[in-house]
Design a protein around this motif. Structure first.
Motif, mmCIF file in Angstrom:
data_model
loop_
_atom_site.group_PDB
_atom_site.id
_atom_site.type_symbol
_atom_site.label_atom_id
_atom_site.label_comp_id
_atom_site.label_asym_id
_atom_site.label_seq_id
_atom_site.Cartn_x
_atom_site.Cartn_y
_atom_site.Cartn_z
ATOM 1 N N MET A 83 0.820 -1.205 0.000
ATOM 2 C CA MET A 83 0.000 0.000 0.000
ATOM 3 C C MET A 83 0.863 1.267 0.000
ATOM 4 S SD MET A 83 -3.435 -0.633 2.273
ATOM 5 C CE MET A 83 -2.655 -0.881 3.859
ATOM 6 N N LEU A 84 2.036 1.179 0.607
ATOM 7 C CA LEU A 84 2.896 2.360 0.720
ATOM 8 C C LEU A 84 3.677 2.671 -0.551
ATOM 9 C CD1 LEU A 84 4.316 1.825 4.326
ATOM 10 C CD2 LEU A 84 2.619 3.525 3.610
ATOM 11 N N ILE A 85 3.832 1.694 -1.442
ATOM 12 C CA ILE A 85 4.703 1.893 -2.606
ATOM 13 C C ILE A 85 3.935 1.954 -3.917
ATOM 14 C CG2 ILE A 85 6.667 0.797 -1.457
ATOM 15 C CD1 ILE A 85 6.127 -1.718 -3.117
ATOM 16 N N THR A 86 2.616 2.076 -3.870
ATOM 17 C CA THR A 86 1.851 2.170 -5.106
ATOM 18 C C THR A 86 2.087 3.520 -5.777
ATOM 19 O OG1 THR A 86 -0.083 3.112 -4.016
ATOM 20 C CG2 THR A 86 0.040 0.708 -4.142
ATOM 21 N N ASP A 87 1.674 3.606 -7.047
ATOM 22 C CA ASP A 87 1.806 4.860 -7.791
ATOM 23 C C ASP A 87 0.729 5.870 -7.423
ATOM 24 O OD1 ASP A 87 4.009 3.915 -9.201
ATOM 25 O OD2 ASP A 87 2.781 3.038 -10.782
ATOM 26 N N SER A 88 -0.342 5.394 -6.763
ATOM 27 C CA SER A 88 -1.424 6.305 -6.386
ATOM 28 C C SER A 88 -1.191 6.853 -4.984
ATOM 29 C CB SER A 88 -2.770 5.570 -6.433
ATOM 30 O OG SER A 88 -3.802 6.397 -5.909
ATOM 31 N N PRO A 89 -1.613 8.100 -4.736
ATOM 32 C CA PRO A 89 -1.499 8.647 -3.379
ATOM 33 C C PRO A 89 -2.397 7.944 -2.369
ATOM 34 C CG PRO A 89 -1.831 10.396 -5.009
ATOM 35 C CD PRO A 89 -2.101 9.104 -5.698
ATOM 36 N N ILE A 90 -3.343 7.120 -2.858
ATOM 37 C CA ILE A 90 -4.241 6.396 -1.971
ATOM 38 C C ILE A 90 -4.320 4.944 -2.419
ATOM 39 C CG2 ILE A 90 -6.581 6.235 -1.027
ATOM 40 C CD1 ILE A 90 -6.989 9.165 -1.697
ATOM 41 N N ALA A 91 -4.065 4.030 -1.494
ATOM 42 C CA ALA A 91 -4.154 2.602 -1.798
ATOM 43 C C ALA A 91 -4.813 1.891 -0.625
ATOM 44 C CB ALA A 91 -2.768 2.010 -2.060
ATOM 45 N N CYS A 92 -5.574 0.847 -0.943
ATOM 46 C CA CYS A 92 -6.320 0.183 0.125
ATOM 47 C C CYS A 92 -6.289 -1.328 -0.040
ATOM 48 C CB CYS A 92 -7.775 0.664 0.145
ATOM 49 S SG CYS A 92 -8.693 0.312 -1.367
ATOM 50 N N CYS A 93 -6.662 -2.001 1.030
ATOM 51 C CA CYS A 93 -6.880 -3.440 1.014
ATOM 52 C C CYS A 93 -8.375 -3.703 1.164
ATOM 53 C CB CYS A 93 -6.137 -4.125 2.169
ATOM 54 S SG CYS A 93 -4.486 -4.682 1.746
ATOM 55 N N PRO A 94 -8.968 -4.506 0.288
ATOM 56 C CA PRO A 94 -10.392 -4.811 0.428
ATOM 57 C C PRO A 94 -10.640 -5.810 1.551
ATOM 58 C CG PRO A 94 -9.494 -6.006 -1.436
ATOM 59 C CD PRO A 94 -8.381 -5.150 -0.901
ATOM 60 N N PHE A 125 -7.592 -13.667 -8.910
ATOM 61 C CA PHE A 125 -7.062 -13.678 -10.272
ATOM 62 C C PHE A 125 -7.008 -12.279 -10.884
ATOM 63 C CE2 PHE A 125 -9.193 -17.794 -9.576
ATOM 64 C CZ PHE A 125 -8.091 -18.622 -9.678
ATOM 65 N N SER A 126 -7.445 -11.273 -10.136
ATOM 66 C CA SER A 126 -7.407 -9.898 -10.611
ATOM 67 C C SER A 126 -5.964 -9.383 -10.595
ATOM 68 C CB SER A 126 -8.287 -9.008 -9.728
ATOM 69 O OG SER A 126 -9.626 -9.435 -9.744
ATOM 70 N N PRO A 127 -5.697 -8.274 -11.313
ATOM 71 C CA PRO A 127 -4.352 -7.681 -11.258
ATOM 72 C C PRO A 127 -3.977 -7.305 -9.829
ATOM 73 C CG PRO A 127 -5.660 -6.699 -13.027
ATOM 74 C CD PRO A 127 -6.599 -7.546 -12.219
ATOM 75 N N GLN A 128 -2.685 -7.083 -9.619
ATOM 76 C CA GLN A 128 -2.231 -6.747 -8.266
ATOM 77 C C GLN A 128 -2.906 -5.477 -7.750
ATOM 78 O OE1 GLN A 128 1.992 -6.133 -7.841
ATOM 79 N NE2 GLN A 128 1.918 -6.272 -5.622
ATOM 80 N N PHE A 129 -3.110 -4.501 -8.645
ATOM 81 C CA PHE A 129 -3.778 -3.267 -8.266
ATOM 82 C C PHE A 129 -4.940 -3.000 -9.209
ATOM 83 C CE2 PHE A 129 0.683 -2.576 -6.949
ATOM 84 C CZ PHE A 129 0.476 -2.401 -5.585
ATOM 85 N N THR A 130 -6.076 -2.611 -8.650
ATOM 86 C CA THR A 130 -7.273 -2.295 -9.429
ATOM 87 C C THR A 130 -7.719 -0.868 -9.121
ATOM 88 O OG1 THR A 130 -8.033 -4.602 -9.405
ATOM 89 C CG2 THR A 130 -9.688 -2.899 -9.859
ATOM 90 N N PRO A 131 -7.913 -0.023 -10.151
ATOM 91 C CA PRO A 131 -8.417 1.329 -9.891
ATOM 92 C C PRO A 131 -9.839 1.284 -9.327
ATOM 93 C CG PRO A 131 -7.464 1.155 -12.099
ATOM 94 C CD PRO A 131 -7.597 -0.239 -11.571
ATOM 95 N N LYS A 182 -9.018 14.872 -8.170
ATOM 96 C CA LYS A 182 -8.938 14.004 -9.361
ATOM 97 C C LYS A 182 -7.985 12.829 -9.147
ATOM 98 C CE LYS A 182 -11.436 17.258 -11.153
ATOM 99 N NZ LYS A 182 -12.917 17.132 -11.125
ATOM 100 N N ILE A 183 -8.026 12.259 -7.953
ATOM 101 C CA ILE A 183 -7.156 11.131 -7.614
ATOM 102 C C ILE A 183 -7.906 9.821 -7.817
ATOM 103 C CG2 ILE A 183 -6.031 9.930 -5.679
ATOM 104 C CD1 ILE A 183 -5.207 12.649 -4.604
ATOM 105 N N GLN A 184 -7.235 8.843 -8.419
ATOM 106 C CA GLN A 184 -7.798 7.507 -8.606
ATOM 107 C C GLN A 184 -7.142 6.558 -7.606
ATOM 108 O OE1 GLN A 184 -9.853 6.058 -11.814
ATOM 109 N NE2 GLN A 184 -10.388 5.154 -9.852
ATOM 110 N N PRO A 185 -7.831 6.194 -6.533
ATOM 111 C CA PRO A 185 -7.259 5.233 -5.587
ATOM 112 C C PRO A 185 -7.035 3.867 -6.237
ATOM 113 C CG PRO A 185 -9.149 6.388 -4.644
ATOM 114 C CD PRO A 185 -9.145 6.680 -6.108
ATOM 115 N N LEU A 186 -6.155 3.090 -5.640
ATOM 116 C CA LEU A 186 -5.891 1.732 -6.100
ATOM 117 C C LEU A 186 -6.189 0.744 -4.980
ATOM 118 C CD1 LEU A 186 -2.473 2.126 -7.994
ATOM 119 C CD2 LEU A 186 -4.760 1.983 -8.998
ATOM 120 N N SER A 187 -6.783 -0.375 -5.363
ATOM 121 C CA SER A 187 -7.028 -1.453 -4.403
ATOM 122 C C SER A 187 -6.103 -2.615 -4.697
ATOM 123 C CB SER A 187 -8.485 -1.923 -4.489
ATOM 124 O OG SER A 187 -8.680 -3.102 -3.723
#
Length: 216
Positions: A83-94, A125-131, A182-187
């Motif tokens: 979560m700390l090293i993603t390209d988005s300023p916001i990342a989460c775990c579902p 089976f989803s990608p490592q990060f999903t917008p 206009k930020i796109q979080p990543l999960s």
């Protein structure tokens, strides 16, 4: 990197031994990867007040990132690094919500000036990060600059008189993130997080809806 882990605590529920065990693992994992980390438990009558107080401590302390962890959500400690090293300023775990859906959503217009939360299906089976547009705040990492670019309050329960919709504190935050910044979080992929939502001191629900039993 300096990170603050903020944990809102319900005054009547407290903190379970399972969460304390997970937190100690998380602190060790982050420190062993060269990340300077502090943590803060915040007990207030309302969840949004606790989150506001944690953000104030983040900004006053000059931290680079905030990790919100709810005291009834545990996950793989290594997921915090992702979560700390993603390209988005916001990342989460579902994680599985009490409504029986994953805590990640798209937010769409309902055609009346209001909005709809559309739960997403993200599997192993989803990608490592999903917008995503929004996610539960029980396990999320946010750059401190996100808060510096916004005016408080960041989290607010509100009611839209025009659309007759209640807006929870997490949706309020992510609507502002989407519209103002206009930020796109990543999960992260659920398989990378292995999140469990605790429903009792020794029982939780994983992201497939399966009950998980723990020993203290």
């Amino acid at each position: 990197m300096r990170v603050l882990i903020g944990i809102p605590v319900h005054p009547e529920l407290g903190v379970s031994p399972l969460f304390v065990r997970f937190l100690n693992q998380a602190l060790s994992t982050l420190a062993s990867n060269g990340i300077q980390v502090d943590y803060l438990f915040m007990t207030t009558p309302s969840i949004e007040t606790a989150r506001e107080s944690i953000v104030n401590a983040l900004l006053d302390g000059g931290y680079d990132k905030l990790i919100f962890l709810d005291s009834d959500v545990i996950l793989d400690a290594s997921a915090l690094l992702f979560m700390l090293i993603t390209d988005s300023p916001i990342a989460c775990c579902p994680y599985m919500t009490k409504r029986g859906e994953l805590s990640v959503y798209y937010i769409t217009s309902d055609g009346t000036g209001g909005f709809k939360q559309v739960p997403l299906t993200i599997d192993m089976f989803s990608p490592q990060f999903t917008p995503v547009d929004a996610c539960g705040l029980g396990a999320v990492a946010v750059d401190s600059d996100v808060f510096r670019k916004m005016k408080s309050p960041y989290f607010l329960f509100s009611f839209n008189e025009k659309t007759r919709q209640y807006i929870s504190e997490d949706v309020y935050f992510f609507l502002r993130v989407k519209n103002e910044l206009k930020i796109q979080p990543l999960s992260l992929n659920p398989n990378a997080c292995r999140a469990v939502h605790l429903v009792s001191p020794t029982i939780g629900i994983d992201t497939t809806g399966k009950l998980i039993y723990f020993t203290l």
